[in-house]
Motif scaffolding. Structure first.
Motif, PDB file in Angstrom:
ATOM      1  N   ARG A   1       0.920  -1.383  -0.446  1.00 25.01           N
ATOM      2  CA  ARG A   1      -0.061   0.060   0.351  1.00 25.01           C
ATOM      3  C   ARG A   1       0.896   0.897  -0.346  1.00 25.01           C
ATOM      4  O   ARG A   1       0.717   2.662  -0.654  1.00 25.01           O
ATOM      5  CB  ARG A   1      -1.481  -0.573   1.237  1.00 25.01           C
ATOM      6  CG  ARG A   1      -2.064   0.883   1.368  1.00 25.01           C
ATOM      7  CD  ARG A   1      -2.305   1.540   2.385  1.00 25.01           C
ATOM      8  NE  ARG A   1      -1.186   1.360   3.873  1.00 25.01           N
ATOM      9  CZ  ARG A   1      -1.553   1.261   5.175  1.00 25.01           C
ATOM     10  NH1 ARG A   1      -2.428   1.524   5.221  1.00 25.01           N
ATOM     11  NH2 ARG A   1      -0.182   1.829   5.780  1.00 25.01           N
TER      12      ARG A   1
ATOM     13  N   ARG B   1       0.756   4.215  -3.014  1.00 17.94           N
ATOM     14  CA  ARG B   1       0.574   5.409  -2.565  1.00 17.94           C
ATOM     15  C   ARG B   1       1.592   6.409  -2.793  1.00 17.94           C
ATOM     16  O   ARG B   1       0.821   7.680  -3.944  1.00 17.94           O
ATOM     17  CB  ARG B   1       0.442   5.931  -1.349  1.00 17.94           C
ATOM     18  CG  ARG B   1      -1.168   5.034  -0.081  1.00 17.94           C
ATOM     19  CD  ARG B   1      -1.028   5.507   1.486  1.00 17.94           C
ATOM     20  NE  ARG B   1      -1.735   5.414   1.614  1.00 17.94           N
ATOM     21  CZ  ARG B   1      -2.272   5.067   2.985  1.00 17.94           C
ATOM     22  NH1 ARG B   1      -1.069   5.703   3.918  1.00 17.94           N
ATOM     23  NH2 ARG B   1      -3.404   5.000   3.128  1.00 17.94           N
TER      24      ARG B   1
ATOM     25  N   LEU C   1      -5.356  -4.323  -3.639  1.00 12.68           N
ATOM     26  CA  LEU C   1      -4.819  -2.831  -3.538  1.00 12.68           C
ATOM     27  C   LEU C   1      -3.936  -2.212  -4.892  1.00 12.68           C
ATOM     28  O   LEU C   1      -4.623  -1.617  -5.428  1.00 12.68           O
ATOM     29  CB  LEU C   1      -4.038  -2.701  -2.676  1.00 12.68           C
ATOM     30  CG  LEU C   1      -4.478  -2.897  -1.197  1.00 12.68           C
ATOM     31  CD1 LEU C   1      -2.923  -2.756  -0.479  1.00 12.68           C
ATOM     32  CD2 LEU C   1      -5.576  -2.143  -0.843  1.00 12.68           C
TER      33      LEU C   1
ATOM     34  N   TRP D   1      -7.055  -1.048  -7.323  1.00 10.53           N
ATOM     35  CA  TRP D   1      -7.716  -0.469  -6.416  1.00 10.53           C
ATOM     36  C   TRP D   1      -7.341   1.179  -7.225  1.00 10.53           C
ATOM     37  O   TRP D   1      -8.068   2.073  -7.376  1.00 10.53           O
ATOM     38  CB  TRP D   1      -8.010   0.135  -5.165  1.00 10.53           C
ATOM     39  CG  TRP D   1      -9.011   0.927  -4.760  1.00 10.53           C
ATOM     40  CD1 TRP D   1     -10.861   0.952  -4.472  1.00 10.53           C
ATOM     41  CD2 TRP D   1      -8.660   1.978  -4.539  1.00 10.53           C
ATOM     42  NE1 TRP D   1     -10.461   2.000  -4.248  1.00 10.53           N
ATOM     43  CE2 TRP D   1      -9.401   2.877  -4.027  1.00 10.53           C
ATOM     44  CE3 TRP D   1      -7.079   3.271  -4.383  1.00 10.53           C
ATOM     45  CZ2 TRP D   1      -9.319   4.055  -3.413  1.00 10.53           C
ATOM     46  CZ3 TRP D   1      -7.036   3.654  -4.190  1.00 10.53           C
ATOM     47  CH2 TRP D   1      -8.332   4.725  -3.817  1.00 10.53           C
TER      48      TRP D   1
ATOM     49  N   GLU E   1      -7.875   2.029 -10.740  1.00  8.82           N
ATOM     50  CA  GLU E   1      -8.992   2.168 -11.216  1.00  8.82           C
ATOM     51  C   GLU E   1      -9.474   4.007 -10.772  1.00  8.82           C
ATOM     52  O   GLU E   1      -9.288   4.529 -10.923  1.00  8.82           O
ATOM     53  CB  GLU E   1      -9.800   1.972 -10.030  1.00  8.82           C
ATOM     54  CG  GLU E   1     -10.271   0.501 -10.641  1.00  8.82           C
ATOM     55  CD  GLU E   1     -11.755  -0.592  -9.253  1.00  8.82           C
ATOM     56  OE1 GLU E   1     -11.480   0.075  -8.369  1.00  8.82           O
ATOM     57  OE2 GLU E   1     -11.928  -0.977  -9.866  1.00  8.82           O
ATOM     58  N   HIS E   2      -8.753   4.422  -9.591  1.00  8.25           N
ATOM     59  CA  HIS E   2      -8.593   5.785  -9.347  1.00  8.25           C
ATOM     60  C   HIS E   2      -7.660   6.319  -9.603  1.00  8.25           C
ATOM     61  O   HIS E   2      -7.548   7.947  -8.688  1.00  8.25           O
ATOM     62  CB  HIS E   2      -8.944   5.738  -7.649  1.00  8.25           C
ATOM     63  CG  HIS E   2      -9.868   5.306  -7.089  1.00  8.25           C
ATOM     64  ND1 HIS E   2      -9.813   3.758  -7.332  1.00  8.25           N
ATOM     65  CD2 HIS E   2     -11.339   4.850  -6.724  1.00  8.25           C
ATOM     66  CE1 HIS E   2     -11.383   3.514  -6.581  1.00  8.25           C
ATOM     67  NE2 HIS E   2     -12.344   4.751  -6.924  1.00  8.25           N
TER      68      HIS E   2
ATOM     69  N   SER F   1     -11.003  -4.797  -6.503  1.00  6.57           N
ATOM     70  CA  SER F   1     -10.239  -4.090  -5.927  1.00  6.57           C
ATOM     71  C   SER F   1     -11.018  -3.784  -4.359  1.00  6.57           C
ATOM     72  O   SER F   1     -11.795  -4.363  -4.029  1.00  6.57           O
ATOM     73  CB  SER F   1     -10.347  -2.647  -6.727  1.00  6.57           C
ATOM     74  OG  SER F   1     -11.797  -2.608  -6.402  1.00  6.57           O
TER      75      SER F   1
ATOM     76  N   ASP G   1      -9.980  -1.215  -1.995  1.00  4.31           N
ATOM     77  CA  ASP G   1      -9.923  -0.173  -0.812  1.00  4.31           C
ATOM     78  C   ASP G   1      -9.231   0.386   0.419  1.00  4.31           C
ATOM     79  O   ASP G   1      -9.283  -0.745   1.287  1.00  4.31           O
ATOM     80  CB  ASP G   1     -11.509   0.951  -0.321  1.00  4.31           C
ATOM     81  CG  ASP G   1     -10.820   2.990  -0.182  1.00  4.31           C
ATOM     82  OD1 ASP G   1      -9.547   3.086   0.071  1.00  4.31           O
ATOM     83  OD2 ASP G   1     -11.647   4.135  -0.771  1.00  4.31           O
TER      84      ASP G   1
ATOM     85  N   HIS H   1     -10.379   0.515   3.520  1.00  5.34           N
ATOM     86  CA  HIS H   1     -11.122  -1.188   3.977  1.00  5.34           C
ATOM     87  C   HIS H   1     -10.404  -2.126   4.483  1.00  5.34           C
ATOM     88  O   HIS H   1     -10.831  -2.773   5.026  1.00  5.34           O
ATOM     89  CB  HIS H   1     -12.022  -1.164   3.620  1.00  5.34           C
ATOM     90  CG  HIS H   1     -13.225  -0.846   2.740  1.00  5.34           C
ATOM     91  ND1 HIS H   1     -13.618  -0.522   1.295  1.00  5.34           N
ATOM     92  CD2 HIS H   1     -13.921   1.002   3.434  1.00  5.34           C
ATOM     93  CE1 HIS H   1     -14.367   0.575   1.642  1.00  5.34           C
ATOM     94  NE2 HIS H   1     -14.121   2.018   2.789  1.00  5.34           N
TER      95      HIS H   1
END
Length: 618
Positions: A406, A410, A445, A448, A451-452, A584, A586, A589
């Motif tokens: 993660r 990030r 992850l 996700w 997607e974002h 995915s 978040d 979560h």
């Protein structure tokens, strides 16, 4: 070696004339004399056409031409290092050098002779015909001497007789090397090749004596004791078949390494080696779109996490070949970083900014790395991977494989990384272990962030790699060396295998073709029964070692899956890569998923599956 002042001793020490002169007189002076004599022979052949009925003037023309040619041949040959050891004797390269020298001599004499004597018939004849005839004499003389010399050097009685399987480029180079170096202790008595168009081929005096199906029969007829497989592109199936046939016949089997280990260099005698278990399990040719890969890596800033590990270090070596603008190698293992820097650059001073000591669990330290280097491509290979260890310490797997991933994701999104590749494992499919679940979460992850955020985020999933630290092969070798026993969990357990270079080649290819959010699954071939690997390694060792079955450990599967039952997979544009989509998750979560780790301490698979029949593929 250097002296106190740093001067290379090899350069500082002059080569004695007492050494050079005997070498020149014994080996190179005869060549020089023969080449000069070749001009005399050529002139004799030209004047012989005229039945030697030449006028005194014409004899002067011929004589002056020959004398000048002999002198120029010596001078030009010395200038081009023909007689100073530039070329190996009677090789194609030496013949090319002779052609250049003879051409220069012939051209110079033609210009001079025709300018002085005009178009006199004798001047024209010697100017046009003598150079090619002299060159022919030089080449034939060397060839005749080489042939006689080889016949006069029969192999020593102690030389082992060898049949080479493969009459292609590699086989041809190998036969030549063995013929030229009698100290190697081999004598090639024939070749076999599956190409029937080569059935009349003779390579360096060795004849093709049959095809692969006749290998053992022809080897026995020739009195061979060794068979060398000289096909670097041979797949694992061919290597297995030939090695089994040869071993069953009581012959010794040797092989050349796979093609990727010898790319862009000729075969060397040191390449010939005993059969390695990796040759039997992981020899697959990987077709890669080099141009497409180069578009994504050449001139880019590339970061590799876990660069000191087995996969990360090989990724670094392969990425380096594509000429990135910078290659940042990150790991928390300083010894691993030392090893990978040494393997790539030939030194390991560990004092350059491209070698980064950092733990992916530390987000702030990672942020400094990203802010400093601004990577455009990230290969995320850092992970904890040993399944039994993570079953004991699931929190460690969570911190590295989930939270560490993660953190890297990030920062990749924050600093605008163009392409992010997460290295996953087949244990993430239908996960039943802490390792599998944490790597599954890493895949989710990655999906996700795809997607974002801008950029391409993909995962690449594959199974066990041969030769990685802590792999089953290392364990078996150590156990065999100790005299046993060799421990296998279950007689029916199977695993997928591929070599580290194969896996990394496909990872780099997957990075080039993957679309946002995809999980790309590498073709691992057929699953291999572990007990068969153990038996083959024991047989190769020649030792009497027992195999002990220890039972399945918590979290282990009898048979690994590349896809879970609920995953739909399809072919990618590359034949060795398939694609699956994963849901995915978040990052906010993750606390919910963290609670699921306590449910992963599962019992082994039901007993009725433990002895299922598995096709023999080792």
């Amino acid at each position: 070696m250097k002296d106190v002042g740093g001067t290379d001793r090899a350069r500082a020490l002059p080569i004695s004339k007492d050494v050079l002169m005997p070498t020149f007189l014994s080996t190179r002076l005869p060549r020089l004399a023969w080449d000069a004599a070749s001009w005399v022979i050529a002139a004799g052949m030209v004047t012989g056409v005229a039945n030697w009925h030449l006028s005194a003037h014409q004899w002067v023309v011929v004589g002056s031409y020959v004398l000048a040619a002999c002198v120029l041949q010596v001078l030009v040959g010395l200038a081009l290092k023909l007689y100073l050891g530039r070329y190996r004797f009677a090789t194609f390269d030496e013949n090319v050098g002779l052609a250049v020298a003879t051409g220069l001599v012939g051209l110079a004499l033609a210009i001079f002779s025709l300018s002085v004597h005009g178009l006199e018939s004798v001047a024209v004849a010697v100017s046009v015909l003598c150079p090619p005839l002299a060159l022919l004499s030089m080449v034939l003389g060397r060839g005749a001497y080489r042939a006689r010399h080889d016949r006069e050097r029969p192999p020593a009685p102690s030389c082992e007789r060898v049949v080479v399987y493969g009459a292609g480029d590699a086989g041809s180079q190998l036969v030549r090397l063995i013929a030229e170096d009698r100290s190697v202790g081999y004598h090639v008595v024939g070749l076999v090749d599956d190409d029937r168009l080569k059935r009349h081929l003779v390579i360096h005096g060795c004849r093709v004596i049959g095809t692969g199906t006749q290998l053992v029969e022809r080897a026995r007829e020739a009195g061979a004791t060794i068979v060398i497989l000289a096909i670097p592109s041979a797949g694992a199936e061919l290597v297995r078949r030939v090695s089994d046939e040869v071993s069953a016949a009581g012959l010794k089997f040797l092989t050349l390494p796979p093609l990727r280990e010898m790319i862009a260099r000729p075969v060397q005698l040191g390449d010939v080696r005993d059969l390695d278990i990796a040759d039997l399990l992981g020899r697959r040719q990987v077709d890669t779109d080099v141009e497409r890969i180069a578009d994504h890596l050449a001139g880019r800033r590339v970061l590799i996490t876990g660069a000191g590990g087995s996969i990360g270090s090989e990724l670094a070596r392969q990425v380096h070949l594509f000429g990135p603008a910078s290659l940042i190698m990150l790991d928390r293992d300083e010894s691993g970083l030392h090893g990978v820097q040494l393997s790539i650059y030939g030194h390991a001073l560990l004092d350059t900014p491209d070698v980064v000591l950092c733990d992916i669990r530390d987000e702030e330290a990672l942020r400094t790395v990203f802010a400093t280097h601004r990577p455009e491509v990230v290969f995320h290979a850092a992970a904890l991977k040993h399944l039994p260890m993570l079953e004991q310490y699931p929190d460690e797997g969570w911190k590295t494989n989930v939270l560490g991933t993660r953190n890297v994701l990030r920062l990749a999104a924050e600093f605008g990384v163009e392409r992010f590749v997460n290295i996953s494992t087949d244990k993430a499919a239908d996960a039943k272990s802490v390792l599998g679940m944490t790597k599954r979460l890493a895949e989710r992850l990655t999906a996700w962030f795809a997607e974002h955020h801008e950029g391409t985020f993909v995962s690449v999933r594959f199974g066990n790699v041969l030769g990685s630290r802590g792999s089953v092969l290392h364990t078996f070798r150590e156990q065999i060396a100790r005299g046993g026993p060799v421990t296998v969990t279950d007689p029916a357990v199977t695993r997928y295998f591929m070599t580290i270079p194969e896996a990394c080649e496909l990872v780099i290819q997957a990075a080039a073709i993957g679309h946002d959010g995809e999980v790309l699954v590498l073709d691992m071939g057929e699953p291999v029964r572990i007990v068969d690997v153990a038996r083959r390694m024991i047989a190769q060792s020649g030792r009497d070692v027992k195999i002990v079955f220890t039972g399945m450990r918590p979290g282990e599967k009898l048979h690994e899956d590349l896809f879970s039952p609920v995953e739909h997979h399809s072919r990618s544009e590359h034949p060795a890569i398939e694609v699956v989509d994963v849901p995915s998750i978040d990052p906010a979560h993750l606390s919910t998923a963290r609670g699921d780790l306590s449910l992963l301490r599962l019992a082994p698979e039901p007993a009725e599956e433990r002895h299922a029949e598995v096709p023999l593929s080792a």
